[in-house]
Design a protein around this motif. Sequence first.
Motif, PDB file in Angstrom:
ATOM      1  N   ALA A 100      13.343  18.586 -37.895  1.00  0.00           N
ATOM      2  CA  ALA A 100      13.105  18.808 -36.530  1.00  0.00           C
ATOM      3  C   ALA A 100      14.040  17.764 -35.873  1.00  0.00           C
ATOM      4  O   ALA A 100      14.884  17.176 -36.567  1.00  0.00           O
ATOM      5  N   LYS A 101      13.994  17.936 -34.479  1.00  0.00           N
ATOM      6  CA  LYS A 101      14.823  16.954 -33.739  1.00  0.00           C
ATOM      7  C   LYS A 101      13.916  16.035 -32.819  1.00  0.00           C
ATOM      8  O   LYS A 101      12.988  16.192 -32.098  1.00  0.00           O
ATOM      9  N   ARG A 102      14.569  14.773 -32.739  1.00  0.00           N
ATOM     10  CA  ARG A 102      13.737  13.979 -31.523  1.00  0.00           C
ATOM     11  C   ARG A 102      13.689  14.714 -30.400  1.00  0.00           C
ATOM     12  O   ARG A 102      14.686  15.221 -29.843  1.00  0.00           O
ATOM     13  N   GLY A 103      12.393  14.644 -29.775  1.00  0.00           N
ATOM     14  CA  GLY A 103      11.924  14.956 -28.571  1.00  0.00           C
ATOM     15  C   GLY A 103      11.153  16.375 -28.739  1.00  0.00           C
ATOM     16  O   GLY A 103      10.766  16.944 -27.986  1.00  0.00           O
ATOM     17  N   ASP A 104      11.326  17.063 -30.097  1.00  0.00           N
ATOM     18  CA  ASP A 104      10.595  18.371 -30.322  1.00  0.00           C
ATOM     19  C   ASP A 104       9.147  17.953 -30.395  1.00  0.00           C
ATOM     20  O   ASP A 104       8.635  16.935 -30.776  1.00  0.00           O
ATOM     21  N   GLU A 154      14.084   7.977 -34.026  1.00  0.00           N
ATOM     22  CA  GLU A 154      15.801   8.055 -34.349  1.00  0.00           C
ATOM     23  C   GLU A 154      15.811   8.947 -35.604  1.00  0.00           C
ATOM     24  O   GLU A 154      14.851   9.193 -36.337  1.00  0.00           O
ATOM     25  N   ALA A 155      16.898   9.494 -35.658  1.00  0.00           N
ATOM     26  CA  ALA A 155      17.403  10.355 -36.932  1.00  0.00           C
ATOM     27  C   ALA A 155      16.877   9.497 -38.261  1.00  0.00           C
ATOM     28  O   ALA A 155      17.232   8.247 -38.249  1.00  0.00           O
ATOM     29  N   SER A 156      16.157  10.173 -39.076  1.00  0.00           N
ATOM     30  CA  SER A 156      15.789   9.400 -40.508  1.00  0.00           C
ATOM     31  C   SER A 156      15.331  10.530 -41.316  1.00  0.00           C
ATOM     32  O   SER A 156      15.183  11.612 -41.030  1.00  0.00           O
ATOM     33  N   ILE A 181      13.187  15.615 -42.431  1.00  0.00           N
ATOM     34  CA  ILE A 181      14.376  15.237 -41.888  1.00  0.00           C
ATOM     35  C   ILE A 181      14.225  15.259 -40.329  1.00  0.00           C
ATOM     36  O   ILE A 181      14.214  16.257 -39.739  1.00  0.00           O
ATOM     37  N   ILE A 182      14.453  14.134 -39.661  1.00  0.00           N
ATOM     38  CA  ILE A 182      14.887  14.153 -38.242  1.00  0.00           C
ATOM     39  C   ILE A 182      16.004  13.873 -37.757  1.00  0.00           C
ATOM     40  O   ILE A 182      16.823  13.148 -38.314  1.00  0.00           O
ATOM     41  N   ASP A 183      16.727  14.813 -36.675  1.00  0.00           N
ATOM     42  CA  ASP A 183      18.006  14.547 -36.420  1.00  0.00           C
ATOM     43  C   ASP A 183      17.824  14.145 -34.784  1.00  0.00           C
ATOM     44  O   ASP A 183      16.675  14.104 -34.141  1.00  0.00           O
ATOM     45  N   ASP A 184      18.832  13.605 -34.293  1.00  0.00           N
ATOM     46  CA  ASP A 184      18.963  13.465 -33.029  1.00  0.00           C
ATOM     47  C   ASP A 184      20.407  13.603 -32.450  1.00  0.00           C
ATOM     48  O   ASP A 184      21.241  13.884 -33.263  1.00  0.00           O
TER      49      ASP A 184
END
Length: 501
Positions: A100-104, A154-156, A181-184
Amino acid sequence: MKESKKSRLDTPSSRRGFLKSLGAASLIVPFSGATVSADTSTSAGTINTFKVPPLDFGQRSGDTLSFNLQLGVAKTQFFKGVNTSTLGINQSYLGPVLRAKRGDNVRINVTNQMGVPSTLHWHGMVLPANMDGGPHQEIKHGDRWTSEFKIRQEASTLWYHSHQMHQTGAQVYHGLAGLFIIDDDSSQQLGLPQEYGVDDIPCTIQDRRFNRDGSLSYIGSMHDRMMGMEGDTILVNGVVTPTLQAKRSLLRLRLHNGSNARTYQLAFSDQRNFQVIASDGGFLTAPVTINSLRLAVGERAEILVDVSDQKTIQLLSQQANGGGGMMGMMSRMSGSSEAFTIMTIDAKQAQPSTHAIPATLRAMAAIPNPKASIATRKFDLQMGMGMMGGGFRINGKTMEMSRIDFQVKRNSTEIWEVRNDSPMAHPFHVHNVQFHILDRNGKKPTEIESGLKDTVLVQRDEVVRIVMTFPEYSDAKVPYMYHCHILEHEDQGMMGQFVVV
């Protein structure tokens, strides 16, 4: 995502078998039911192919991502022709990599078809207490639990796993875990390898012990309960000591210690240098060049390794246990401190990478000012040995679901002093925060430990001070957990809980 078929992960005989075996918390007895032949089959003298976990981006509707996860009972072939009873999430063993992405806004629907209660905890995630997936969010067999929260980090590289009270060790050991996994936006601009499964590769490292009939062996002695469950067979993404055929000359490995108790000291067989670019909670300010990395249970680290020389190398664990003292001596006596192979990287066919090792990464999240702390809390990690008794405790108390140990204020900063009064090392984990390490016995942390963390290894006779600012989420009734991440210690009481108000 389609949920896994019933024939793969859910048969009545499978559920009865696991209900019996998990309840006994002893050796797992094989049971009848549908056989699942995973791509993890091996046999003596053959090369075990590295397996890239399936990637799940969820179903997007606007800024909401929906994931469907099913916990089930299955059989997996870790060894060719031998069916092993396992637990899995949408597959026979382990789970997909969620992304997923930051803000989702994410909505995760978890259905339990295991035959026994379970949970799924989002390890390292900042989120409301009732969405955390700890022991208070139990999912009974046949029920569905939905966790909804916004990605604020943040991405991590985070992970998820069972956190069932008194059964976390057994359920994770048999397969209930996966990466998240987190993306930004800015992480995509760093020039790092980012092609999933090609040059950006997840590696969940676990040690397991098998009986002669191929079944998983869990808790066979008092030693297993006291030290935590360690095995003599290494799995990476569910494959026994696999070989990765490198496709690119610069690899980004997302290393995750998914074991129950073992601390790894990772190095390559030729002692080559590699670069650490991220810790539990995200990127460091710049790559740190080293040739050996300690990774305790629950910790993650992202590294870059240059294989442009096209050699075949092994990723080794030089030292299997970080305990020191009495426990270190016991490990050396049992031979578990000897080096062993985690995986092999065959780079003979690696093509030149279009990426280079960057000089810098990104500005790190500001460390909370210790002077802004409104409280300093002390945590003593304690355990009784043999005839000494005493069990597993924090501040003299064992875990009680009905007891809230303390309250913290939302948006406040606190310093926690974690002291290890026991004979062995313990990885200490705090839910709902990413913290910074202030010092170890008064000494500043290394560059590798300078980033955001959610788990820290505390050595025997060591005091580690961490500082954290609690998020805005508050709930006076539903708690978060703090605990030793040796799962057998957690299950036996080395855990407490707090609420944010």
